[in-house]
Design a protein around this motif. Structure first.
Motif, short mmCIF file in Angstrom:
data_model
loop_
_atom_site.label_atom_id
_atom_site.label_comp_id
_atom_site.label_asym_id
_atom_site.label_seq_id
_atom_site.Cartn_x
_atom_site.Cartn_y
_atom_site.Cartn_z
N THR A 1 0.69 -1.30 0.12
CA THR A 1 0.12 0.11 0.07
C THR A 1 0.84 1.15 0.02
O THR A 1 2.08 1.26 0.29
CB THR A 1 -0.95 0.05 1.30
OG1 THR A 1 -0.06 0.26 2.42
CG2 THR A 1 -1.62 -1.25 1.38
N ILE A 2 0.41 2.27 -0.44
CA ILE A 2 1.00 3.49 -0.39
C ILE A 2 0.14 4.96 0.04
O ILE A 2 -1.28 4.60 -0.56
CB ILE A 2 1.86 3.66 -1.69
CG1 ILE A 2 2.80 5.02 -1.42
CG2 ILE A 2 1.11 4.03 -2.57
CD1 ILE A 2 3.95 4.49 -0.53
N THR A 3 0.68 5.89 0.46
CA THR A 3 -0.03 7.14 0.73
C THR A 3 0.60 8.14 0.33
O THR A 3 1.76 7.99 -0.12
CB THR A 3 -0.44 7.37 2.10
OG1 THR A 3 1.08 7.36 2.76
CG2 THR A 3 -1.15 6.56 2.90
N ALA A 4 -0.09 9.35 -0.36
CA ALA A 4 0.52 10.32 -0.95
C ALA A 4 -0.45 11.39 -0.93
O ALA A 4 -1.71 11.39 -0.41
CB ALA A 4 0.53 10.06 -2.51
N ASN B 1 -10.05 18.34 -11.13
CA ASN B 1 -9.59 19.19 -10.21
C ASN B 1 -8.59 18.52 -9.09
O ASN B 1 -8.10 19.05 -8.36
CB ASN B 1 -10.91 19.91 -9.50
CG ASN B 1 -11.54 20.68 -10.54
OD1 ASN B 1 -10.80 21.55 -11.17
ND2 ASN B 1 -12.85 20.61 -10.29
N VAL B 2 -8.46 17.27 -9.23
CA VAL B 2 -7.63 16.52 -8.37
C VAL B 2 -6.20 16.31 -8.55
O VAL B 2 -5.97 16.05 -9.73
CB VAL B 2 -8.28 14.88 -7.86
CG1 VAL B 2 -7.39 14.31 -7.07
CG2 VAL B 2 -9.64 15.41 -7.56
N GLY B 3 -5.57 16.67 -7.74
CA GLY B 3 -3.89 16.40 -8.12
C GLY B 3 -3.27 15.51 -6.97
O GLY B 3 -4.14 15.36 -6.21
N ILE B 4 -2.18 14.87 -7.58
CA ILE B 4 -1.79 14.01 -6.68
C ILE B 4 -0.35 14.12 -6.72
O ILE B 4 0.39 14.05 -7.86
CB ILE B 4 -1.89 12.21 -7.22
CG1 ILE B 4 -3.37 11.99 -7.40
CG2 ILE B 4 -1.24 11.29 -6.30
CD1 ILE B 4 -4.09 10.80 -7.91
N PHE C 1 0.12 7.34 -7.74
CA PHE C 1 0.32 6.94 -6.37
C PHE C 1 1.52 5.93 -6.49
O PHE C 1 2.52 6.22 -5.54
CB PHE C 1 -0.96 6.34 -5.91
CG PHE C 1 -1.83 7.11 -5.26
CD1 PHE C 1 -1.69 7.34 -3.64
CD2 PHE C 1 -2.87 8.15 -5.81
CE1 PHE C 1 -2.40 8.03 -3.09
CE2 PHE C 1 -3.46 8.63 -5.07
CZ PHE C 1 -3.45 8.85 -3.77
N ALA C 2 1.74 5.19 -7.64
CA ALA C 2 2.73 4.24 -7.85
C ALA C 2 4.32 5.23 -7.61
O ALA C 2 5.25 4.36 -7.33
CB ALA C 2 2.75 3.32 -8.98
N LYS C 3 4.28 6.34 -7.97
CA LYS C 3 5.51 6.89 -8.14
C LYS C 3 6.09 7.39 -6.64
O LYS C 3 7.17 7.40 -6.44
CB LYS C 3 5.32 8.41 -8.70
CG LYS C 3 4.90 8.44 -10.25
CD LYS C 3 4.61 9.66 -10.87
CE LYS C 3 4.43 9.79 -12.36
NZ LYS C 3 3.95 10.97 -12.90
N SER C 4 5.05 6.97 -5.73
CA SER C 4 5.56 7.15 -4.25
C SER C 4 6.05 5.91 -3.68
O SER C 4 6.54 6.04 -2.47
CB SER C 4 4.46 7.72 -3.42
OG SER C 4 4.23 9.20 -3.97
N GLU D 1 -5.18 6.04 -14.22
CA GLU D 1 -4.15 7.25 -13.92
C GLU D 1 -3.65 7.63 -12.67
O GLU D 1 -2.80 7.95 -12.36
CB GLU D 1 -4.45 8.68 -15.05
CG GLU D 1 -4.64 8.09 -16.34
CD GLU D 1 -3.26 7.64 -16.94
OE1 GLU D 1 -2.21 8.34 -16.77
OE2 GLU D 1 -3.14 6.78 -17.64
N SER D 2 -4.79 7.87 -11.63
CA SER D 2 -4.53 8.10 -10.49
C SER D 2 -3.62 6.96 -9.81
O SER D 2 -2.66 7.30 -9.04
CB SER D 2 -5.92 8.14 -9.66
OG SER D 2 -6.73 7.15 -9.66
N SER D 3 -3.83 5.58 -9.99
CA SER D 3 -3.02 4.69 -9.55
C SER D 3 -1.35 4.63 -9.96
O SER D 3 -0.56 4.48 -9.09
CB SER D 3 -3.63 3.37 -9.83
OG SER D 3 -4.74 3.08 -8.93
N LYS D 4 -1.37 5.50 -11.07
CA LYS D 4 0.03 5.38 -11.70
C LYS D 4 0.77 6.75 -10.98
O LYS D 4 2.02 6.52 -10.78
CB LYS D 4 -0.14 5.61 -13.25
CG LYS D 4 -0.52 4.28 -13.85
CD LYS D 4 -0.78 4.74 -15.56
CE LYS D 4 -1.08 3.55 -16.26
NZ LYS D 4 -1.37 3.84 -17.78
#
Length: 414
Positions: A144-147, A284-287, A358-361, A353-356
């Protein structure tokens, strides 16, 4: 083996009485896995594990797998009871902070040999997270990961061209958003919220830790901890935290972030990002990457298959654990659960795309300061942080008081 998917709980009850790996009345090796709803959709969860069981048994006809679906509620107590009584399961899914006490008790078995053939393919931090005193006690099957997630529109409207990527930039942006009656940070100060998704990521980013290196005392009241709590108090003073920050949770739906009253949550999950998108529009959501202090750290845990020392069919259990951790199963588990693979050689089908993002973290994933009393210490610290947010204690006083209680807890041996 034929078995209705919904029969898992009944099997669990029967095995709790009979023990595992024995009394099957056949020559097959019986392997019982206690699985938890890492796939939140119940129908998908049962279908996925039913297929895993069926496919493995087709390849290994001498092994009879029983996957018992267990609830999250009461997991710690049930697992502890099963290990002490030496019945209930051969394999169980655990996370890093649960391992030290069982390793110390000698009730679980090291599984270094299971991952050895593909060790280079596993994420190093996943292996490290499931290691105690140099031995691997969990075969990683997910990560799991948070960001940080944020409302891009609110930052733009406040004239903040660059969304904060560091703790310093977060503090700098706070007054600008406050002028628009928006709190920059959606901080959940409710003591019931895990500090892994509130205070600890800020502490870690500042280079601090919860425990001293020897584990005999806490370290969260050091300079890094005081600076971290002071940051929150400084943000609060300029309108950078919600008015109810001391008692608020981290729910997105119906919360301040979804209603546009706050701009960023620093330790969100991918599911929460989707929930925010549903509320304010995905556009409007940034990650972002974890907020940086002296370093970047993201709370993220590896889930591992842990082998009970009392198992009577260890070789069969290890073979099944290796299968569940294999690239093909790991890919499908990630797809269905929304979590991430604990391996680098896995491609997740249909990844959003959002999962991708998050995967950067994942490279910054940290499971928290593992210690047999980590959860108890968290319970001691959280109310003092709340007291500081309520203005009842300053940062140093709050953390010193919590440290005094926590050190007594660590020294009690109980």
């Amino acid at each position: 083996m034929k078995k209705a998917a919904a029969a898992g709980v009944a099997v669990a009850l029967s095995l709790a009485a009979a023990g595992c790996g024995s009394g099957s009345g056949s020559d097959k090796s019986v392997v019982t896995l206690w699985m938890y709803p890492v796939i939140s959709d119940q129908a998908k969860n049962l279908a996925f594990w039913g297929k895993v069981e069926k496919d493995f048994e087709a390849r290994n006809p001498a092994i009879d797998v029983k996957i018992d679906q267990q609830p999250w509620e009461g997991r710690q107590e049930k697992v502890t009871t099963a290990l002490v009584s030496k019945k209930g399961f051969d394999l169980v899914v655990l996370v890093p902070d649960q391992l030290p006490q069982y390793a110390q008790q000698g009730t679980i078995e090291a599984v270094d040999d299971v991952v050895a053939p593909d060790k280079a393919a596993y994420m190093p931090n996943a292996l490290t997270a499931l290691t105690v005193d140099g031995k691997l006690y969990g075969v990683p099957i997910y990560q799991t990961i948070t960001a940080p997630i944020y409302n891009k529109k609110l930052f733009a409207e406040a004239g903040v061209d660059k969304v904060p990527q560091t703790l310093a930039e977060l503090k700098e942006a706070a007054p600008k958003l406050a002028a628009k009656k928006v709190a920059v940070l959606d901080y959940p100060g409710k003591p019931e919220i895990s500090l892994n998704q509130s205070f600890y990521p800020i502490l870690w980013a500042n280079g601090g830790s919860v425990f001293a290196a020897d584990g005999k005392s806490v370290a969260f009241n050091g300079p890094e901890g005081v600076a971290s709590l002071q940051l929150l108090l400084d943000l609060k003073a300029v309108g950078g935290l919600p008015e109810n920050t001391a008692s608020k949770g981290n729910d997105i739906e119906g919360g301040a972030l979804a209603s546009g009253k706050t701009a960023m949550y620093h330790a969100a999950t991918a599911l929460q990002a989707d929930q925010l998108g549903a509320a304010i529009g995905a556009e409007n959501v940034g990650i972002g990457l974890p907020l940086e202090g002296s370093k970047r750290v993201a709370f993220g845990i590896a889930g591992g298959l842990v082998l009970a020392r009392h198992s009577e069919n260890k070789d069969a259990a290890k073979k099944f654990a290796a299968y569940v951790a294999s690239p093909q199963v790991a890919a499908e588990l990630a797809k269905e659960s929304g979590f991430f693979p604990a391996r680098t050689d896995v491609t997740v089908p249909g990844q959003t795309e959002s999962s991708k993002e998050f995967a950067k973290s994942l490279q910054y994933a940290f499971p928290g300061d593992t210690h047999p009393k980590a959860r108890q210490v968290m319970g001691v610290l959280a109310p003092h942080i709340q007291a500081a947010l309520l203005g009842k204690e300053d940062a140093k006083t709050a953390l010193d008081a919590a440290a005094k209680e926590a050190d007594q807890l660590l020294g009690s041996g109980g």
